[in-house]
Every structure is written in C-alpha cells, then in structure tokens.
Design a protein around this motif. Structure first.
Motif, PDB file in Angstrom:
ATOM      1  N   ALA A  21      83.864  79.002 111.335  1.00  0.00           N
ATOM      2  CA  ALA A  21      82.428  78.757 111.266  1.00  0.00           C
ATOM      3  C   ALA A  21      81.694  80.059 110.969  1.00  0.00           C
ATOM      4  CB  ALA A  21      81.941  78.164 112.589  1.00  0.00           C
ATOM      5  N   VAL A  72      89.594  74.330 115.884  1.00  0.00           N
ATOM      6  CA  VAL A  72      88.631  73.245 115.732  1.00  0.00           C
ATOM      7  C   VAL A  72      88.117  72.785 117.087  1.00  0.00           C
ATOM      8  CG1 VAL A  72      88.357  70.835 114.998  1.00  0.00           C
ATOM      9  CG2 VAL A  72      89.542  72.468 113.518  1.00  0.00           C
ATOM     10  N   ASP A  78      86.114  74.661 111.352  1.00  0.00           N
ATOM     11  CA  ASP A  78      85.898  73.265 110.981  1.00  0.00           C
ATOM     12  C   ASP A  78      86.765  72.901 109.787  1.00  0.00           C
ATOM     13  OD1 ASP A  78      83.579  72.716 112.795  1.00  0.00           O
ATOM     14  OD2 ASP A  78      82.706  74.336 111.594  1.00  0.00           O
ATOM     15  N   HIS A 192      86.628  62.979 106.967  1.00  0.00           N
ATOM     16  CA  HIS A 192      86.749  63.534 108.315  1.00  0.00           C
ATOM     17  C   HIS A 192      87.382  62.550 109.292  1.00  0.00           C
ATOM     18  CE1 HIS A 192      85.006  67.503 108.133  1.00  0.00           C
ATOM     19  NE2 HIS A 192      83.923  67.076 107.526  1.00  0.00           N
ATOM     20  N   GLY A 233      79.687  71.434 112.094  1.00  0.00           N
ATOM     21  CA  GLY A 233      80.502  71.625 113.287  1.00  0.00           C
ATOM     22  C   GLY A 233      80.516  70.392 114.172  1.00  0.00           C
ATOM     23  N   ARG A 284      80.724  64.741 114.459  1.00  0.00           N
ATOM     24  CA  ARG A 284      80.709  65.884 113.543  1.00  0.00           C
ATOM     25  C   ARG A 284      79.498  65.834 112.619  1.00  0.00           C
ATOM     26  NH1 ARG A 284      83.575  69.937 112.108  1.00  0.00           N
ATOM     27  NH2 ARG A 284      85.285  69.409 113.541  1.00  0.00           N
ATOM     28  N   GLU A 286      78.266  67.290 109.015  1.00  0.00           N
ATOM     29  CA  GLU A 286      78.846  67.843 107.793  1.00  0.00           C
ATOM     30  C   GLU A 286      77.750  68.087 106.748  1.00  0.00           C
ATOM     31  OE1 GLU A 286      80.371  69.682 105.542  1.00  0.00           O
ATOM     32  OE2 GLU A 286      82.127  68.994 106.673  1.00  0.00           O
TER      33      GLU A 286
END
Length: 492
Positions: A21, A72, A78, A192, A233, A284, A286
């Motif tokens: 990140a 993660v 991520d 994801h 994240g 999450r 994104e």
C-alpha cells in the motif's frame, strides 16, 4: 449471514501480484515494513526480503502465497485485481432501487447492458408517484429488466432487500439509479472475489462530468462524501477506510444474508460493512474500478443530503457503540488535544510531555528496528497530526453548535474555532487541489460541516441520547508491532 471460509490458495492463486500500500514504508534497508491497519512494524527475515521485489510480491508457490497473504491480512499490501483470475459476469445480478429519476435509471441500465451484457437486472420501484412509476416501468421494460413495485416508499435499505430476495446468482451488484458504470469496473471488483472471505467490494465513486459545473459541483468533484480517494485496501472499523458507500457495491449473496438493516433510511451502508466485519468477512475498496455519480448541484439539495447523512450517527451508535464515535484517540493524544484546546501557558509543556511519553513508549515497542528513535518520532508526529485533525473536525463539524455558543462568551473559543476552520480548509485544499478558488472552497467546506453536524445533533436529540457525540479514547491508537516482531522474530 454465513461464516467466511479462509483459503489462501483460492484468494491468491499462482500469478497473483500483491503490491504494498502507498502508506506502507520500507525501512532498515528492506528489513522492516511500517504501516497497515491497525498500524504495525514488521521485521522481515532475509529470506522474506528476497520475495519482495520493489514493492510487490508475485505468488509462485506456497511460500510466496503465505507471505503475500500475511501482508494482505495486515493491511500492508493489496492484491492487484488485474493479476487475479477474471470472474464471470453471468454470475452477477444487478439490483437498482428507484424512486423517480427515470431518466437517470435509463442511463444506468444502458451502461449495465454495455458493460455486462444480458445479465439479470431487477429494478425496485420504491413507492414512486404514479407518473414516475410509469416512466420507471417503461425504462426497465425497454432494457429487459424485471420490475418490482413496493406499494409505499420504504427507503433504500428495504428496496435493495426486496430486490436481493429475488437474486438467484452468487453475486449481486447494488447500484443507485443516479450512477453510471465505467467500462470494466465490475469485472475488476469481481476478480477480488477469488478471496472466499470477501463479502463486499466497492469501486471509487467519482463525479459524473457535467457541462459548466457550478461551485457546489466543483467542490463535490474534489471532496464528495461518496469518494473514498485513490488508496484502496481492506475496509475495517477504526481504520483509514472504515466504511464504503453502497451507491454502487458488489456483494457475495451468501455472505450478506438478508442484506441491509431493515427500515434504515441512512447509514445502512456503514451498518452492513460493520456487521460483516464483526462476523469475520472482508470488505475491500478498489479505486482502480470507477463508477460515475450524478452529484447534487443545487445548494439546498446538497446541504439537505449532508444533513441527512449526519442524522444516521445516532442509529449507528445505538447499533455499534463506540465504532460510531466522531473521534478515536489514544490517551496521550486526548491529553495533547485537550492541552492545545485550553490555550493556557501550561498547554505547550503538557502537549510536549504527552507527545514525548508516547514517543518513548513507541520507541520501546519498535526496538527491533535499527533506528527506533527516529522511527518512533515519525510515528508519534503522525499520531499527533491525526489527533489534531480529529480535534479540528470536532470543533467545526461534530460539536459546532456547542462551540458556536461558547464563542459568544469566550475569546479562546472564538480563536479555536477560527484557527480550526481555516487550518482544516487549508490542509484539505492543499491535499485535494480542487478546481475552485480557496475562498469558495473554505465557504463550501464549512457549509458541508455545518449541515452534517446539525444532522448529527438532530439525530442525537431525536434518539434521546448524546452518545453519538462522544469521542472514544482507546488503550492504544497505534499498534506498531506484534509480539513476535518486538522480539525480533523472523517474518518469512
């Protein structure tokens, strides 16, 4: 809601790329990572350092998979959705709550068909007046969408739940009628869901381009309540990403159960995210996936919506307690903030002593690093800055009615309000670089906070409790390292 299943091999298959990140820092020549949520210091063994190439780990075997999964879970890295297996859009049903706005509905459905093809679409007419209901049905019929009509307006949570009850696919995309899907956004989110613990994935919500935008639109394009910024994240309570908007969100149907809180007309998105987190599911955000939202341009409608957002704080506090606190502070940060606000001769020494005490404690906790002193000083400075930012928000946003009364009789209160109002706007202006001059940005920023804060107070008074206005002082605002890392343990 069912319980999540942890399966690192499915979540991070071979070929997956996990990137650190932006807020995760590499120190000690690559031996230490600083960052995450909650923040921590992780010392890497030499073998683990070799797996980190630049700021990324590529999963090739069980060893790299375990290391990437650890990063993660810590919030220090991520997965890049472009490196994950593509999902199948045919496993998605789109649910759209609609109340009027048939033109916007048609525009949304056109973007759904253009990007996702012939997926099932359910439009829930949430008790629109007859003329609007006819237009909504026409827009849905013209684009092959199923229509569900509620006899009276029940709000977005119940409308989404009515559509959810008819979903027969593994995934559901909730999208408000004033949204437009950007090409590829849903497929990025869908990737994801290789992670079996993922319940929700949200895209970045940006402003829909408009010809000749006025000052309100320019402000919203820079600082919309729906836009969580460019850093993605995991979404967790009491973290930099503590909630996501369900203006547009992709969900695993088996994870969300019956869906949103029944009867909730505001803050239903925050409530759902926190309930999922409590049950061990992941959520999450994104930002590589984008959708566009038609922001309100009229000042009255814009301020009215901000007020409505604020009224949800009391209900969130009733359901989730201190997770809904307007500020979350470590004890030393609370002392520092109180000392600065007091504006006395003893304020600076007390604030400095609180920061020094925090710095010493932090240095002891990050002792496994090569230079614990400078690292501790940097982390303490970040903590102090975060505390001052939260304190400023209390003055001009959450507690402004109380400070407005105090300012009538106290010079110190007037000084505190003035400094907080200007400093907050200056910091945000420098961070966001909006297409707006500083003066109008300051005025709109303050109106934004006044409307939201008024909503918080109105909701609290209506509920009969002011607990939603109380900050939360927790034992430690920063967890720089786990026990194993404090002992200099190997992370490989």
């Amino acid at each position: 809601m069912t319980a999540p299943v942890d399966d690192a091999r499915r979540a991070l298959p071979d070929g997956a790329i996990v990137r650190l990140a932006r807020r995760t820092r590499i120190t000690d020549g690559g031996a230490v990572l600083v960052g995450g949520s909650p923040a921590r210091v992780s010392r890497l063994a030499p073998a683990a350092r070799e797996l980190l190439v630049g700021r990324a780990v590529t999963v090739r075997d069980d060893r790299t998979r375990a290391f990437a999964a650890r990063l993660v879970e810590a919030g220090q890295a991520d997965p890049d959705p472009r490196s994950l297996p593509p999902g199948d859009a045919r496993e998605v049903t789109v649910v759209v709550p609609a109340f009027g706005r048939s033109r916007q509905l048609g525009r949304l459905l056109d973007s759904v068909r253009a990007d996702l093809g012939d997926v099932p679409v359910i439009v829930v007419d949430d008790g629109s007046v007859p003329a609007d209901a006819a237009a909504i049905r026409a827009a849905a019929d013209a684009r092959g969408a199923e229509i569900v009509v509620l006899p009276r307006n029940r709000g977005p949570a119940d409308a989404r739940n009515a559509g959810l009850a008819r979903v027969r696919t593994p995934f559901v995309l909730f999208a408000d009628s004033d949204v437009v899907l950007r090409p590829g956004a849903v497929r990025l989110l869908l990737a994801h869901f290789a992670d079996p613990r993922l319940a929700l994935a949200a895209p970045r919500v940006v402003g829909l381009p408009r010809p000749r935008p006025n000052a309100v639109l320019r402000y919203e394009q820079a600082r919309s309540s729906l836009d969580h910024g460019g850093d993605g994240g995991l979404v967790r309570p009491h973290s930099p990403l503590s909630w996501v908007s369900t203006t547009c969100v992709l969900a695993r149907v088996s994870a969300i159960g019956d869906g949103f809180g029944r009867g909730m007309r505001v803050a239903e998105d925050v409530d759902l995210v926190w309930r999922l987190a409590e049950r061990g599911w992941r959520v999450r955000y994104e930002p590589l996936a984008e959708v566009a939202h038609e922001h309100r341009a009229a000042a009255r409608a814009w301020l009215g919506r901000k007020f409505v957002y604020g009224t949800g704080a009391a209900d969130l506090e009733r359901r989730h307690g201190p997770l809904a606190a307007p500020a979350v502070l470590a004890p030393w940060a609370a002392v520092l903030l109180a000392a600065v606000a007091a504006q006395r001769r003893w304020s600076l020494p007390v604030a400095a002593a609180a920061a020094a005490w925090a710095g010493v404690r932090t240095a002891r906790r990050v002792g496994a690093t090569a230079r614990p002193g400078p690292l501790a000083a940097r982390l303490t400075a970040q903590g102090a800055s975060a505390a001052l930012t939260q304190g400023s928000a209390l003055v001009v946003r959450h507690w402004w009615p109380a400070f407005a009364v105090a300012a009538l009789v106290s010079r110190r209160a007037r000084r505190l309000v003035a400094v907080a109002a200007v400093a907050d706007a200056a910091v945000e202006y420098a961070r966001l670089r909006p297409r707006l001059d500083p003066l109008r940005f300051l005025v709109l920023r303050r109106l934004d906070d006044l409307a939201y804060g008024a909503g918080v107070w109105w909701g609290a008074i209506r509920s009969g409790s002011l607990r939603a206005l109380a900050p939360y002082v927790r034992a430690a605002a920063f967890r720089p390292t786990e026990a194993a890392a404090r002992r200099g343990a190997r992370a490989d």
